[in-house]
Design a protein around this motif. Structure first.
Motif, PDB file in Angstrom:
ATOM      1  N   GLY A 107      35.171  32.992  33.669  1.00  0.00           N
ATOM      2  CA  GLY A 107      35.451  32.076  34.769  1.00  0.00           C
ATOM      3  C   GLY A 107      36.901  32.116  35.203  1.00  0.00           C
ATOM      4  O   GLY A 107      37.208  32.039  36.403  1.00  0.00           O
ATOM      5  N   ALA A 108      37.824  32.244  34.242  1.00  0.00           N
ATOM      6  CA  ALA A 108      39.250  32.277  34.575  1.00  0.00           C
ATOM      7  C   ALA A 108      39.604  33.513  35.393  1.00  0.00           C
ATOM      8  O   ALA A 108      40.384  33.432  36.358  1.00  0.00           O
ATOM      9  N   ILE A 109      39.049  34.656  35.040  1.00  0.00           N
ATOM     10  CA  ILE A 109      39.344  35.889  35.779  1.00  0.00           C
ATOM     11  C   ILE A 109      38.834  35.786  37.220  1.00  0.00           C
ATOM     12  O   ILE A 109      39.556  36.105  38.182  1.00  0.00           O
ATOM     13  N   LEU A 110      37.595  35.317  37.386  1.00  0.00           N
ATOM     14  CA  LEU A 110      37.034  35.196  38.733  1.00  0.00           C
ATOM     15  C   LEU A 110      37.776  34.140  39.555  1.00  0.00           C
ATOM     16  O   LEU A 110      38.011  34.323  40.757  1.00  0.00           O
ATOM     17  N   SER A 111      38.157  33.027  38.930  1.00  0.00           N
ATOM     18  CA  SER A 111      38.888  31.967  39.640  1.00  0.00           C
ATOM     19  C   SER A 111      40.242  32.464  40.113  1.00  0.00           C
ATOM     20  O   SER A 111      40.692  32.133  41.222  1.00  0.00           O
ATOM     21  N   THR A 112      40.901  33.243  39.281  1.00  0.00           N
ATOM     22  CA  THR A 112      42.208  33.779  39.645  1.00  0.00           C
ATOM     23  C   THR A 112      42.105  34.649  40.896  1.00  0.00           C
ATOM     24  O   THR A 112      42.941  34.557  41.816  1.00  0.00           O
ATOM     25  N   ILE A 113      41.073  35.482  40.957  1.00  0.00           N
ATOM     26  CA  ILE A 113      40.874  36.338  42.142  1.00  0.00           C
ATOM     27  C   ILE A 113      40.657  35.481  43.389  1.00  0.00           C
ATOM     28  O   ILE A 113      41.242  35.724  44.452  1.00  0.00           O
ATOM     29  N   ALA A 114      39.818  34.432  43.264  1.00  0.00           N
ATOM     30  CA  ALA A 114      39.540  33.563  44.414  1.00  0.00           C
ATOM     31  C   ALA A 114      40.789  32.823  44.874  1.00  0.00           C
ATOM     32  O   ALA A 114      41.022  32.660  46.081  1.00  0.00           O
ATOM     33  N   LEU A 115      41.612  32.349  43.938  1.00  0.00           N
ATOM     34  CA  LEU A 115      42.844  31.644  44.305  1.00  0.00           C
ATOM     35  C   LEU A 115      43.822  32.575  45.013  1.00  0.00           C
ATOM     36  O   LEU A 115      44.559  32.146  45.913  1.00  0.00           O
ATOM     37  N   LEU A 116      43.850  33.840  44.633  1.00  0.00           N
ATOM     38  CA  LEU A 116      44.722  34.796  45.307  1.00  0.00           C
ATOM     39  C   LEU A 116      44.235  35.127  46.724  1.00  0.00           C
ATOM     40  O   LEU A 116      45.041  35.379  47.624  1.00  0.00           O
ATOM     41  N   LEU A 117      42.924  35.102  46.928  1.00  0.00           N
ATOM     42  CA  LEU A 117      42.372  35.436  48.239  1.00  0.00           C
ATOM     43  C   LEU A 117      42.388  34.258  49.215  1.00  0.00           C
ATOM     44  O   LEU A 117      42.504  34.462  50.431  1.00  0.00           O
ATOM     45  N   MET A 118      42.274  33.011  48.702  1.00  0.00           N
ATOM     46  CA  MET A 118      42.141  31.854  49.580  1.00  0.00           C
ATOM     47  C   MET A 118      43.254  31.747  50.620  1.00  0.00           C
ATOM     48  O   MET A 118      42.980  31.453  51.803  1.00  0.00           O
ATOM     49  N   PRO A 119      44.532  31.939  50.278  1.00  0.00           N
ATOM     50  CA  PRO A 119      45.578  31.802  51.303  1.00  0.00           C
ATOM     51  C   PRO A 119      45.481  32.830  52.421  1.00  0.00           C
ATOM     52  O   PRO A 119      46.124  32.679  53.457  1.00  0.00           O
ATOM     53  N   ASN A 120      44.705  33.878  52.202  1.00  0.00           N
ATOM     54  CA  ASN A 120      44.562  34.940  53.196  1.00  0.00           C
ATOM     55  C   ASN A 120      43.202  34.898  53.880  1.00  0.00           C
ATOM     56  O   ASN A 120      42.744  35.909  54.431  1.00  0.00           O
ATOM     57  N   ALA A 121      42.562  33.723  53.855  1.00  0.00           N
ATOM     58  CA  ALA A 121      41.219  33.593  54.429  1.00  0.00           C
ATOM     59  C   ALA A 121      41.194  33.974  55.909  1.00  0.00           C
ATOM     60  O   ALA A 121      40.264  34.635  56.374  1.00  0.00           O
ATOM     61  N   GLY A 122      42.230  33.557  56.658  1.00  0.00           N
ATOM     62  CA  GLY A 122      42.256  33.887  58.085  1.00  0.00           C
ATOM     63  C   GLY A 122      42.311  35.376  58.333  1.00  0.00           C
ATOM     64  O   GLY A 122      41.580  35.911  59.174  1.00  0.00           O
ATOM     65  N   SER A 123      43.171  36.079  57.598  1.00  0.00           N
ATOM     66  CA  SER A 123      43.284  37.535  57.764  1.00  0.00           C
ATOM     67  C   SER A 123      42.006  38.245  57.326  1.00  0.00           C
ATOM     68  O   SER A 123      41.552  39.189  57.976  1.00  0.00           O
ATOM     69  N   LEU A 124      41.405  37.770  56.219  1.00  0.00           N
ATOM     70  CA  LEU A 124      40.145  38.359  55.758  1.00  0.00           C
ATOM     71  C   LEU A 124      39.045  38.173  56.786  1.00  0.00           C
ATOM     72  O   LEU A 124      38.225  39.065  57.012  1.00  0.00           O
ATOM     73  N   ALA A 125      39.033  36.991  57.425  1.00  0.00           N
ATOM     74  CA  ALA A 125      38.011  36.725  58.445  1.00  0.00           C
ATOM     75  C   ALA A 125      38.160  37.674  59.625  1.00  0.00           C
ATOM     76  O   ALA A 125      37.171  38.186  60.160  1.00  0.00           O
ATOM     77  N   GLU A 126      39.410  37.904  60.054  1.00  0.00           N
ATOM     78  CA  GLU A 126      39.631  38.830  61.179  1.00  0.00           C
ATOM     79  C   GLU A 126      39.157  40.239  60.848  1.00  0.00           C
ATOM     80  O   GLU A 126      38.691  40.973  61.714  1.00  0.00           O
ATOM     81  N   TRP A 127      39.273  40.602  59.592  1.00  0.00           N
ATOM     82  CA  TRP A 127      38.893  41.949  59.161  1.00  0.00           C
ATOM     83  C   TRP A 127      37.386  42.076  58.937  1.00  0.00           C
ATOM     84  O   TRP A 127      36.752  43.053  59.350  1.00  0.00           O
ATOM     85  N   LEU A 128      36.777  41.067  58.295  1.00  0.00           N
ATOM     86  CA  LEU A 128      35.373  41.169  57.892  1.00  0.00           C
ATOM     87  C   LEU A 128      34.403  40.568  58.894  1.00  0.00           C
ATOM     88  O   LEU A 128      33.328  41.131  59.132  1.00  0.00           O
TER      89      LEU A 128
END
Length: 445
Positions: free
Chosen positions: A72-93
């Motif tokens: 759970g800690a490994i997966l949570s860490t990945i999600a926390l790193l991606l969350m601030p870039n949600a807008g950029s990820l949305a534009e891409w995906l």
């Protein structure tokens, strides 16, 4: 043993203080926010009982519960790193969909991952401590939860006011820089704290390993897992049934706060426009309020540790819930940025309630549960946390729009009313909770 909760609370604290403003930064309307929060209760409903039941049956080189902490800690860490870039990820995906849907999707991943780590922690404490120490053990969880949440809630405000990090956003619908950095810091803290618990604690193997392996082999697969959860529901101890009502109203009140407090504070300040500096100051101050709540939580945890040894836990919990209700109701009588310090007092009362919510129900419950089913019952107990959250997420947006006429402050006050109902329901919880006869004798609560 409980230090991992410090990291877990970075995940919870950052999302509770920041997700509603993040949705608004990414273009969501107030009435849409409740449904965008649906990830939190649904992932809890699905993940917690399954992980709890699975951890009851697990044994390996890392033990019973610790493998789940680590995954759970490994997966949570990945999600926390991606969350601030949600807008950029949305534009891409998904360029043709609103950006806030990407943030909602990442919240699903984050919540599921946090639940994988968190759920076995409840059973972990009950596994390792005798009944007379469980009140202290769960209160110590509240302490570490409070410490983690204080820092998580303060991070955006600290970065702006102490370290000069600009709240400016890089482009339309982007997150402020201080919020982005806060999530990166939270990711590092989450992984580090959980790793400390995984490395520094041990778990005792089952007393009869052969019998444990035989039972595990007999219950492999999804079918036995579902039957185990169904059987546990059918055989639920009376104490757990009564506490379920308390949990239902408690978490309905909490969810009203989490959904709307961070956006209600800017309204109290005088702005509902997410592009204005006044709105950003209000959202940051909401984080300070949450940090104050959580500072009080870890201080109150020490008082609860001592009080739980001498006082009836039911009435101790009821008093704490009433104080939390008063705090949420008081929000409606605070007006303007110049009265912002009164909001700290209101949420400080909430911190007393939060310390008790995180410890007393589990301390009362653990003495009424059979040890061999501790994980699955702790997971099922969380049904009564996530069900009211699901109801709030599905229907409270419409209530806010059509009944409360968009008044977010009234929505927060509604949470205080639900907490009062929870306090009243404690009168029906048995004074000395006991397990059902077929499951063995219980102990005094």
């Amino acid at each position: 043993m409980n230090f991992g909760f410090l990291g877990i609370q970075f995940g919870w604290g950052l999302q509770m203080a920041n997700m509603s403003p993040i949705y608004k930064y990414l273009g969501a309307a107030d009435e849409q926010i409740a449904k965008l929060w649906l990830a939190a209760p649904l992932t809890g409903l699905l993940v917690q009982p399954i992980v709890g039941a699975m951890s009851d049956r697990t044994w390996g080189w890392l033990g019973r519960r610790r493998p789940y902490f680590l995954i759970g800690a490994i997966l949570s860490t990945i999600a926390l790193l991606l969350m601030p870039n949600a807008g950029s990820l949305a534009e891409w995906l998904i360029p043709h969909l609103p950006k806030f849907y990407m943030a909602a999707g990442l919240l699903w991943v984050l919540d599921a991952s946090i639940n994988i780590s968190m759920e076995p922690f409840r059973a972990f404490v009950a596994d390792k401590l005798p009944e007379e120490q469980r009140g202290t053990g769960f209160a110590m969880q509240s302490f570490f939860i409070g410490v983690g949440a204080v820092v998580a809630g303060l991070l955006p405000w600290m970065l702006r006011n102490w370290f000069g990090v600009s709240p400016a956003a890089d482009g339309a619908n982007a997150l402020p820089l201080n919020v982005k950095i806060s999530f990166y810091v939270g990711a590092a803290a989450f992984l580090t704290a959980v790793l400390w618990t995984v490395i520094s604690t041990k778990e005792e193997p089952p007393a009869d390993m052969e019998a444990f392996r035989r039972k595990k082999s007999e219950t492999k697969g999804i079918g036995p897992l579902v039957r185990e959860i169904g059987s546990a529901l059918a055989e639920m101890p009376t104490t757990m049934r009564r506490l379920a009502v308390v949990q239902f109203f408690t978490w309905m009140g909490l969810f009203c706060m989490w959904l709307h407090f961070s956006n209600a504070v800017p309204v109290i300040f005088g702005s509902g426009d997410p592009s204005s500096d006044l709105f950003k100051r209000g959202a940051e101050w909401a984080g300070v309020c949450y940090a104050t709540k959580d500072a009080v939580t870890f201080l109150a945890a020490f008082v609860l540790m001592a009080a739980a040894r001498k006082l009836d836990r039911r009435w101790l919990h009821a008093v704490c819930l009433v104080l939390g209700a008063v705090g949420l109701l008081a929000v409606g009588f605070i007006h303007g940025e110049e009265q912002r310090f009164l909001l700290l007092g209101a949420l400080a009362l909430g911190g007393i309630a939060w310390a008790s919510i995180l410890s007393m129900p589990y301390a009362i419950l653990s003495g009424a549960l059979p040890p061999e089913r501790m994980g699955v019952y702790m997971g099922i107990f969380n049904f009564f946390i996530v069900l009211p959250e699901i109801l709030a997420a599905l229907f409270f947006g419409g209530i806010v729009k059509h009944v409360l006429h968009g008044n977010l402050v009234w929505a927060v006050m509604a949470g205080g009313g639900f907490m009062l109902l929870a306090a009243a329901a404690l009168a029906f919880v048995p004074a000395e909770p006991r397990a059902e006869p077929a499951q063995g004798a219980g102990v005094a609560g």
